[in-house]
Write an enzyme that holds these catalytic residues in place. Structure first.
Site, PDB file in Angstrom:
ATOM      1  N   HIS A  44       0.828  -1.207   0.000  1.00  0.00           N
ATOM      2  CA  HIS A  44       0.000   0.000   0.000  1.00  0.00           C
ATOM      3  C   HIS A  44       0.863   1.260   0.000  1.00  0.00           C
ATOM      4  CE1 HIS A  44      -3.911   1.967   0.670  1.00  0.00           C
ATOM      5  NE2 HIS A  44      -3.218   2.875   1.329  1.00  0.00           N
ATOM      6  N   ASP A  46       0.247   5.515  -1.088  1.00  0.00           N
ATOM      7  CA  ASP A  46      -0.730   6.529  -1.505  1.00  0.00           C
ATOM      8  C   ASP A  46      -0.106   7.661  -2.318  1.00  0.00           C
ATOM      9  OD1 ASP A  46      -3.518   6.065  -0.493  1.00  0.00           O
ATOM     10  OD2 ASP A  46      -2.462   5.788   1.391  1.00  0.00           O
ATOM     11  N   GLU A 162      -9.241   1.159  -3.028  1.00  0.00           N
ATOM     12  CA  GLU A 162      -9.317   1.098  -1.569  1.00  0.00           C
ATOM     13  C   GLU A 162     -10.765   1.236  -1.068  1.00  0.00           C
ATOM     14  OE1 GLU A 162      -6.688   2.467   2.272  1.00  0.00           O
ATOM     15  OE2 GLU A 162      -6.592   3.665   0.461  1.00  0.00           O
ATOM     16  N   HIS A 189     -13.376   1.151   3.242  1.00  0.00           N
ATOM     17  CA  HIS A 189     -12.365   2.014   3.838  1.00  0.00           C
ATOM     18  C   HIS A 189     -12.878   2.434   5.210  1.00  0.00           C
ATOM     19  CE1 HIS A 189      -9.728   5.641   4.286  1.00  0.00           C
ATOM     20  NE2 HIS A 189      -8.854   4.720   3.944  1.00  0.00           N
ATOM     21  N   HIS A 230      -8.939  -2.715   6.629  1.00  0.00           N
ATOM     22  CA  HIS A 230     -10.021  -1.735   6.831  1.00  0.00           C
ATOM     23  C   HIS A 230     -11.379  -2.349   7.137  1.00  0.00           C
ATOM     24  CE1 HIS A 230      -8.285   2.251   6.193  1.00  0.00           C
ATOM     25  NE2 HIS A 230      -7.579   1.767   5.188  1.00  0.00           N
ATOM     26  N   HIS A 251      -2.385  -3.501   4.292  1.00  0.00           N
ATOM     27  CA  HIS A 251      -1.684  -2.631   5.248  1.00  0.00           C
ATOM     28  C   HIS A 251      -2.377  -2.699   6.607  1.00  0.00           C
ATOM     29  CE1 HIS A 251      -4.795  -0.195   3.395  1.00  0.00           C
ATOM     30  NE2 HIS A 251      -4.561   0.868   4.153  1.00  0.00           N
ATOM     31  N   ASP A 352       2.111   1.967   3.858  1.00  0.00           N
ATOM     32  CA  ASP A 352       1.202   3.123   3.848  1.00  0.00           C
ATOM     33  C   ASP A 352       1.969   4.434   3.682  1.00  0.00           C
ATOM     34  OD1 ASP A 352      -1.151   4.560   3.821  1.00  0.00           O
ATOM     35  OD2 ASP A 352      -1.916   3.746   5.684  1.00  0.00           O
TER      36      ASP A 352
END
Length: 414
Positions: A44, A46, A162, A189, A230, A251, A352
């Site tokens: 993961h 971003d 996600e 999420h 999540h 993650h 992350d």
């Protein structure tokens, strides 16, 4: 007597040698060899969304990828201060990053139509890396393509959604995303979706909705990795009951060490061998360090008490209440716990990076992966297990999903 003295001296010398810590140079050389043979797979990152926050949709597609991006983080854990990014081409190379699930995150608060629209825009940003810098990045769809790209010295990028809300919990939209290169998807999420409960929302379905099995079945048929980060423990277990392919936690860390809803309970970790999946340990301080969890709860309460105009009050609060330090060693503790409970075949890494405002000391960017491997090597991890952690486990799961997809597609056409 002389022979006894010599024997005693030899035993003493051997004991001293065992007691001495490994030579840092030797450990670093071991790690370099391990990561050269098995470059890191990360679950993961971003960076696509961080670039959009900093430069807008079109600017993100032309931004300089040689240097990290500085943004004001929108994370729930942010203080409102600018955050220096965690990813860049030089840091990717230094960290031996070989395989990356690029998150094409959009906020869970968006309307369904806007979420779908922005998701496909984010797919464009993630894929633009290879289009602009084909000497560094490759967009890949399969494990074989990924390995080929890495052998050519490139970072193999795989597009990951996600939250099922980003395809409107809709199978046809999922198929369109798959056609655009998506090969992994988190089921929820921060908020529940029409089909799946989030770990951080009030339960809506007590797990999954009655239409959810068909959605999971289609993910399996397409070869889209089912990502259980999540989601609530009920979703984790219910999906493990029905999926035909190994899952990933892209993650998440160990709930036994840091009791937050985003982490994986031991009873779920124990199911990984039967499923064949992988838990990719995250570096997010709030999911690693119990002291940070407690501090964050106090900070959130202070912000709520201060009301909407809390900026100055929170600056004073932050000055009086220093943020607890989270360390690389704490992350290693989570990696070891997952390996102990789930097995060395079922652990990986999902940092992350560029999705959080701060990271543990020693893991401040993608350049720092080798430091974590060095810590584990000093703790006694074999080269074989370090390679599994780095990317071999992830590639095995990716191949297994592809195999299931082929089998299910053949069955569907008979």
């Amino acid at each position: 007597m002389r022979s006894f003295i010599l024997a005693g001296t030899a035993l003493f010398a051997a004991a001293c040698a065992q007691a001495q810590p490994a030579n840092p140079t030797d450990t670093d050389a071991r790690v370099e060899a391990v990561l050269k043979a098995a470059p890191v797979a990360d679950g993961h990152n971003d960076w696509p969304y961080a670039l959009r926050l900093a430069y807008g949709l079109e600017g993100a597609k032309t931004a300089d990828l040689e240097k990290p991006v500085t943004v004001v983080s929108t994370s729930a854990f942010a203080t409102g201060e600018p955050t220096v990014g965690h990813t860049s081409i030089p840091w990717i190379r230094k960290g031996h990053l070989g395989y990356q699930l690029w998150s094409v995150y959009v906020p869970a608060s968006l309307s369904p139509d806007e979420a779908v629209k922005q998701t496909f825009e984010q797919i464009g940003i993630a894929k633009s890396f290879a289009q602009r810098r084909p000497d560094v990045f490759a967009n890949v769809l399969t494990a074989d393509e990924a390995v080929k790209a890495v052998k050519a010295g490139k970072l193999a990028g795989i597009v990951a959604i996600e939250g099922a809300n980003q395809v409107n919990d809709d199978i046809e939209t999922l198929r369109k995303a798959h056609a655009q290169g998506v090969r992994s998807m988190t089921l929820a999420h921060s908020k529940n979706t029409r089909l799946f409960d989030s770990a951080t929302d009030t339960p809506l379905h007590n797990g999954i909705a009655k239409e959810a099995p068909a959605f999971i079945a289609e993910m399996n048929r397409l070869g889209v990795l089912v990502d259980l980060s999540h989601v609530s423990p009920a979703v984790m277990n219910q999906v493990l009951d029905i999926t035909k392919a190994p899952v990933i936690f892209s993650h998440s860390s160990a709930r036994a060490l840091a009791d937050v809803p985003r982490n994986v309970p031991d009873d779920v970790l124990k199911r990984m061998p039967a499923n064949g999946g992988i838990v990719m340990v995250t570096f997010v301080p709030q999911f690693i360090n119990p002291a940070r969890i407690e501090w964050q709860a106090r900070r959130d309460a202070a912000a709520k008490a201060a009301g909407p105009d809390s900026a100055e009050a929170m600056k004073a609060w932050d000055a009086a209440n220093p943020r607890p330090v989270t360390t690389l060693a704490m992350v290693a503790d989570h990696v070891e716990h997952v390996a102990k409970v789930a097995g060395y075949d079922h652990v990986g890494l999902g940092g992350d990076f560029d999705g959080v405002p701060d990271l543990p000391e020693g893991l401040e960017s993608v350049a720092k992966y080798p430091a974590l491997f060095a810590e584990l090597a000093r703790r006694g991890w074999s080269d074989a297990n370090l390679k599994k952690l780095s990317s071999e486990n992830f590639l095995r799961v990716l191949r297994a999903n592809e195999k299931v997809a082929k089998q299910l597609s053949k069955s569907a056409t008979r």
